[in-house]
Design a protein around this motif. Structure first.
Motif, PDB file in Angstrom:
ATOM      1  N   VAL A  72       0.848  -1.184   0.000  1.00  0.00           N
ATOM      2  CA  VAL A  72       0.000   0.000   0.000  1.00  0.00           C
ATOM      3  C   VAL A  72       0.889   1.241   0.000  1.00  0.00           C
ATOM      4  O   VAL A  72       1.740   1.391   0.878  1.00  0.00           O
ATOM      5  CB  VAL A  72      -0.929   0.014   1.231  1.00  0.00           C
ATOM      6  N   PRO A  73       0.709   2.137  -0.968  1.00  0.00           N
ATOM      7  CA  PRO A  73       1.517   3.365  -0.973  1.00  0.00           C
ATOM      8  C   PRO A  73       1.265   4.195   0.277  1.00  0.00           C
ATOM      9  O   PRO A  73       0.160   4.228   0.821  1.00  0.00           O
ATOM     10  CB  PRO A  73       1.018   4.101  -2.222  1.00  0.00           C
ATOM     11  N   GLY A  74       2.274   4.848   0.727  1.00  0.00           N
ATOM     12  CA  GLY A  74       2.179   5.674   1.921  1.00  0.00           C
ATOM     13  C   GLY A  74       3.426   5.488   2.764  1.00  0.00           C
ATOM     14  O   GLY A  74       4.338   4.726   2.411  1.00  0.00           O
ATOM     15  N   ARG A  75       3.458   6.182   3.868  1.00  0.00           N
ATOM     16  CA  ARG A  75       4.594   6.078   4.782  1.00  0.00           C
ATOM     17  C   ARG A  75       4.068   5.870   6.182  1.00  0.00           C
ATOM     18  O   ARG A  75       2.997   6.382   6.542  1.00  0.00           O
ATOM     19  CB  ARG A  75       5.454   7.347   4.722  1.00  0.00           C
ATOM     20  N   THR A  76       4.806   5.116   6.962  1.00  0.00           N
ATOM     21  CA  THR A  76       4.396   4.953   8.354  1.00  0.00           C
ATOM     22  C   THR A  76       4.595   6.275   9.091  1.00  0.00           C
ATOM     23  O   THR A  76       5.405   7.125   8.683  1.00  0.00           O
ATOM     24  CB  THR A  76       5.206   3.858   9.066  1.00  0.00           C
ATOM     25  N   VAL A  77       3.883   6.420  10.189  1.00  0.00           N
ATOM     26  CA  VAL A  77       4.054   7.621  11.003  1.00  0.00           C
ATOM     27  C   VAL A  77       5.491   7.703  11.507  1.00  0.00           C
ATOM     28  O   VAL A  77       6.073   8.788  11.593  1.00  0.00           O
ATOM     29  CB  VAL A  77       3.047   7.626  12.171  1.00  0.00           C
ATOM     30  N   TYR A  78       6.089   6.562  11.791  1.00  0.00           N
ATOM     31  CA  TYR A  78       7.494   6.551  12.221  1.00  0.00           C
ATOM     32  C   TYR A  78       8.395   7.122  11.132  1.00  0.00           C
ATOM     33  O   TYR A  78       9.277   7.948  11.405  1.00  0.00           O
ATOM     34  CB  TYR A  78       7.908   5.126  12.572  1.00  0.00           C
ATOM     35  N   ASP A  79       8.186   6.708   9.898  1.00  0.00           N
ATOM     36  CA  ASP A  79       9.016   7.200   8.797  1.00  0.00           C
ATOM     37  C   ASP A  79       8.748   8.675   8.488  1.00  0.00           C
ATOM     38  O   ASP A  79       9.639   9.393   8.037  1.00  0.00           O
ATOM     39  CB  ASP A  79       8.794   6.359   7.541  1.00  0.00           C
ATOM     40  N   LEU A  80       7.509   9.113   8.711  1.00  0.00           N
ATOM     41  CA  LEU A  80       7.192  10.530   8.491  1.00  0.00           C
ATOM     42  C   LEU A  80       7.897  11.427   9.500  1.00  0.00           C
ATOM     43  O   LEU A  80       8.110  12.615   9.249  1.00  0.00           O
ATOM     44  CB  LEU A  80       5.683  10.752   8.579  1.00  0.00           C
ATOM     45  N   ASP A  81       8.224  10.854  10.669  1.00  0.00           N
ATOM     46  CA  ASP A  81       8.950  11.583  11.721  1.00  0.00           C
ATOM     47  C   ASP A  81       8.192  12.827  12.177  1.00  0.00           C
ATOM     48  O   ASP A  81       8.768  13.897  12.357  1.00  0.00           O
ATOM     49  CB  ASP A  81      10.351  11.968  11.222  1.00  0.00           C
ATOM     50  N   ARG A  82       6.890  12.653  12.359  1.00  0.00           N
ATOM     51  CA  ARG A  82       6.046  13.739  12.889  1.00  0.00           C
ATOM     52  C   ARG A  82       4.801  13.135  13.494  1.00  0.00           C
ATOM     53  O   ARG A  82       4.417  11.993  13.166  1.00  0.00           O
ATOM     54  CB  ARG A  82       5.661  14.738  11.791  1.00  0.00           C
ATOM     55  N   ALA A  83       4.148  13.901  14.350  1.00  0.00           N
ATOM     56  CA  ALA A  83       2.873  13.449  14.891  1.00  0.00           C
ATOM     57  C   ALA A  83       1.781  13.604  13.830  1.00  0.00           C
ATOM     58  O   ALA A  83       1.861  14.489  12.968  1.00  0.00           O
ATOM     59  CB  ALA A  83       2.516  14.262  16.128  1.00  0.00           C
ATOM     60  N   PRO A  84       0.755  12.758  13.869  1.00  0.00           N
ATOM     61  CA  PRO A  84      -0.360  12.931  12.937  1.00  0.00           C
ATOM     62  C   PRO A  84      -1.067  14.267  13.177  1.00  0.00           C
ATOM     63  O   PRO A  84      -1.120  14.767  14.311  1.00  0.00           O
ATOM     64  CB  PRO A  84      -1.300  11.763  13.272  1.00  0.00           C
ATOM     65  N   SER A  85      -1.600  14.839  12.112  1.00  0.00           N
ATOM     66  CA  SER A  85      -2.471  16.004  12.264  1.00  0.00           C
ATOM     67  C   SER A  85      -3.746  15.585  12.972  1.00  0.00           C
ATOM     68  O   SER A  85      -4.030  14.385  13.120  1.00  0.00           O
ATOM     69  CB  SER A  85      -2.807  16.588  10.899  1.00  0.00           C
TER      70      SER A  85
END
Length: 320
Positions: free
Chosen positions: A112-125
């Motif tokens: 599934v395309p996308g990035r994990t929250v860990y890889d994004l290195d930020r908190a979710p909006s």
């Protein structure tokens, strides 16, 4: 491709041979580029670009037991029936979701395309967090009686794990974990609504697409627990990096859950939420310290989780 280190070391057979077998067994065509996904402490997940499809191959470690793959596949199927977004599972040429190869059990699912929250290195909006919490509410509606599985990172293991690591903790860590133990021991768990919870809604198990779509990964440690435990883990782990202190983040998660769930957060759950959230932060710290000192997992993810847990415990102590 990666070498045999980290998650790859959990596979007791040659990875190239395994992937060739899986590609044939699931009619994926020729094996193309592949890489081992490096996050997590259980099993081995492999991103495989085969001729017919790009997939993720989940290889369960041999010590997980023969039933864990079937249990996980059954929970994923039940969750998807209620609208939970998890990558589609593939069936092998015999029609089975679970495939066995040389002592390992394997699931194959869509990439599934996308990035994990860990890889994004930020908190979710807030919008993304609302989507995550809405997925949790759907999971809690699953009507399934499953045999419990042991989860070393579950809040239920707080006291024994703290005891095992007592000599590892520094003075501050011992004090903060002690506060979590004391507060958690006072909770009346019988008063808390229970549900089948994912139990590992953490940064590494939530994918965010560019449009904010949430995909949940890995039901391997889903268990029946107080549902407030899920909210506490989401607050302690997934929202780390938010400017709000951890207790405030937990309140936000509870507010979003009440808006999404058929049964809003109860008065008893609101009372217990802070203790569970503090315990969740303590388990992040303790679980990561156990990986660092007892299992030799001294990479960036483990170091990050030590800091995450410590930051959450400090937030809770400051607002006590």
């Amino acid at each position: 491709m990666t070498g045999l280190a980290g998650p790859a070391a959990r596979v007791s057979t040659d990875l190239e041979a395994l992937l060739g077998h899986v590609a044939d067994a699931f009619a994926l065509g020729d094996v193309g580029p592949w890489s081992v996904l490096t996050t997590g402490y259980e099993d081995c997940n492999i991103d495989l670009a085969a001729a017919a499809a790009r997939v993720v191959v989940k290889v369960f470690a041999p010590d997980r037991g023969s039933g864990i793959a079937a249990r996980t596949a059954g929970l994923i199927t039940a969750a998807q029936a209620l609208g939970v977004r998890h990558p589609r599972l593939h069936r092998d040429t015999r029609g089975a979701l679970v495939h066995a190869y040389r002592g390992h059990h394997v699931l194959v699912m869509d990439f599934v395309p996308g990035r994990t929250v860990y890889d994004l290195d930020r908190a979710p909006s807030r919008r993304e967090l609302a989507g995550i919490v809405e997925q949790a509410a759907r999971i809690h509606a699953i009507d399934a009686n499953v045999e419990p599985v042991f989860d070393a990172w579950a809040i239920t293991n707080l006291a024994p794990l703290a005891g095992q690591l007592r000599d590892v903790l520094d003075t501050e860590q011992r004090r903060l974990v002690g506060q979590a133990l004391e507060e958690n021991a006072a909770v009346d768990r019988a008063a808390l609504p229970a549900a089948l919870i994912h139990a590992d809604l953490t940064q590494g198990n939530v994918l965010l697409a560019d449009d904010g779509t949430v995909t949940v990964l890995d039901f391997a440690v889903a268990n029946r627990f107080p549902r407030v435990q899920e909210l506490a883990v989401v607050a302690a782990n997934l929202t780390h990096g938010s400017p709000d202190p951890l207790p405030k983040r937990a309140e936000t998660v509870a507010e979003l859950y009440s808006a999404a769930a058929a049964v809003p957060v109860t008065a008893a759950e609101r009372v217990a939420l802070r203790a569970f959230t503090r315990a969740a932060a303590a388990m992040e710290l303790l679980g990561a310290l156990a990986e660092w000192h007892h299992h030799g997992n001294r990479g960036a993810e483990t170091e990050y989780l030590i800091g995450l847990g410590l930051a959450g415990l400090r937030d809770c102590a400051a607002l006590s």
